[in-house]
Design a protein around this motif. Sequence first.
Motif, PDB file in Angstrom:
ATOM      1  N   SER A  18       2.638   4.143   2.079  1.00 10.58           N
ATOM      2  CA  SER A  18       1.493   3.433   1.653  1.00 10.58           C
ATOM      3  C   SER A  18       1.468   3.175   0.276  1.00 10.58           C
ATOM      4  O   SER A  18       0.936   1.739  -0.047  1.00 10.58           O
ATOM      5  N   HIS A  23      -1.214  -2.280   2.616  1.00 10.05           N
ATOM      6  CA  HIS A  23      -1.730  -2.367   4.091  1.00 10.05           C
ATOM      7  C   HIS A  23      -0.666  -2.818   5.047  1.00 10.05           C
ATOM      8  O   HIS A  23      -0.756  -2.564   6.339  1.00 10.05           O
ATOM      9  N   ARG A  24       0.802  -3.266   4.434  1.00 12.70           N
ATOM     10  CA  ARG A  24       1.695  -3.611   5.653  1.00 12.70           C
ATOM     11  C   ARG A  24       2.182  -2.364   6.305  1.00 12.70           C
ATOM     12  O   ARG A  24       2.558  -2.421   7.318  1.00 12.70           O
ATOM     13  N   SER A  27      -0.744  -1.378   8.696  1.00  9.60           N
ATOM     14  CA  SER A  27      -0.964  -2.368   9.738  1.00  9.60           C
ATOM     15  C   SER A  27       0.159  -2.000  10.775  1.00  9.60           C
ATOM     16  O   SER A  27       0.094  -2.232  11.954  1.00  9.60           O
ATOM     17  N   ALA A  28       1.527  -1.613  10.143  1.00  8.27           N
ATOM     18  CA  ALA A  28       2.653  -1.611  11.042  1.00  8.27           C
ATOM     19  C   ALA A  28       2.410  -0.102  11.850  1.00  8.27           C
ATOM     20  O   ALA A  28       2.883   0.003  13.080  1.00  8.27           O
ATOM     21  N   GLY A  30      -0.225   2.713  11.103  1.00  6.09           N
ATOM     22  CA  GLY A  30      -1.387   3.431  11.285  1.00  6.09           C
ATOM     23  C   GLY A  30      -1.470   4.582  10.366  1.00  6.09           C
ATOM     24  O   GLY A  30      -0.537   4.670   9.482  1.00  6.09           O
TER      25      GLY A  30
END
Length: 201
Positions: A18, A23-24, A27-28, A30
């Motif tokens: 993280s 956020h990538r 997003s992938a 959780g």
Amino acid sequence: MRSVLSERVINRIWEKMSAIYGHRWVSAYGVHVDESGKLSQAAETWSMGLSGLSREQLAHGFEYLLKNGQEWPPTLPEFREMCVQASTDVPGLHEVVSILANARSREGSLVDRYRHPLVLAIALAVDMHTLRTASSAKAEAMVGPAYKRLVAAGWPEWPEHAFDRVKSIGHDKPVNRQAARDGLARMRAALGYGGSGHVVC
């Protein structure tokens, strides 16, 4: 049977990923725990998929990510491969593609240009001209099968001449025989020779 990673280690992996990808990553994959505080399905999968790896190998994997500046989060198989290879000094797929794309010069030794015998073995197994003109994604798709095959089966060591520093030698241009004949005919005509080789009076 290989033991799965502890929740503490998985928590640390999620924190590091993280921090690197923001956020990538979320997003992938959780968050790593659900509402009840149990590991999410993704986190459990990563725990099983990375089983058997030491903390040192995991650290090597993160070091590889930071060193190579990979833009998107790795998949589980990709990250496991990074951890194993980084700890044994084997270049990853992304690094191999980068080396091959930049190995244009014919100066220096094979070791200078390819850096690792695995990279040289892959260079001999793929179409280098196509690879150099391909996009990054297409280049990785080209190199991937040869890379995985050689990593699984092993690759030859450097050949004896690998350390020889050879200077660049230009390629001879192919001979255009018709142009050469036409040029010779013009020269003969200018000198007054006929088709039979006799001087025209």
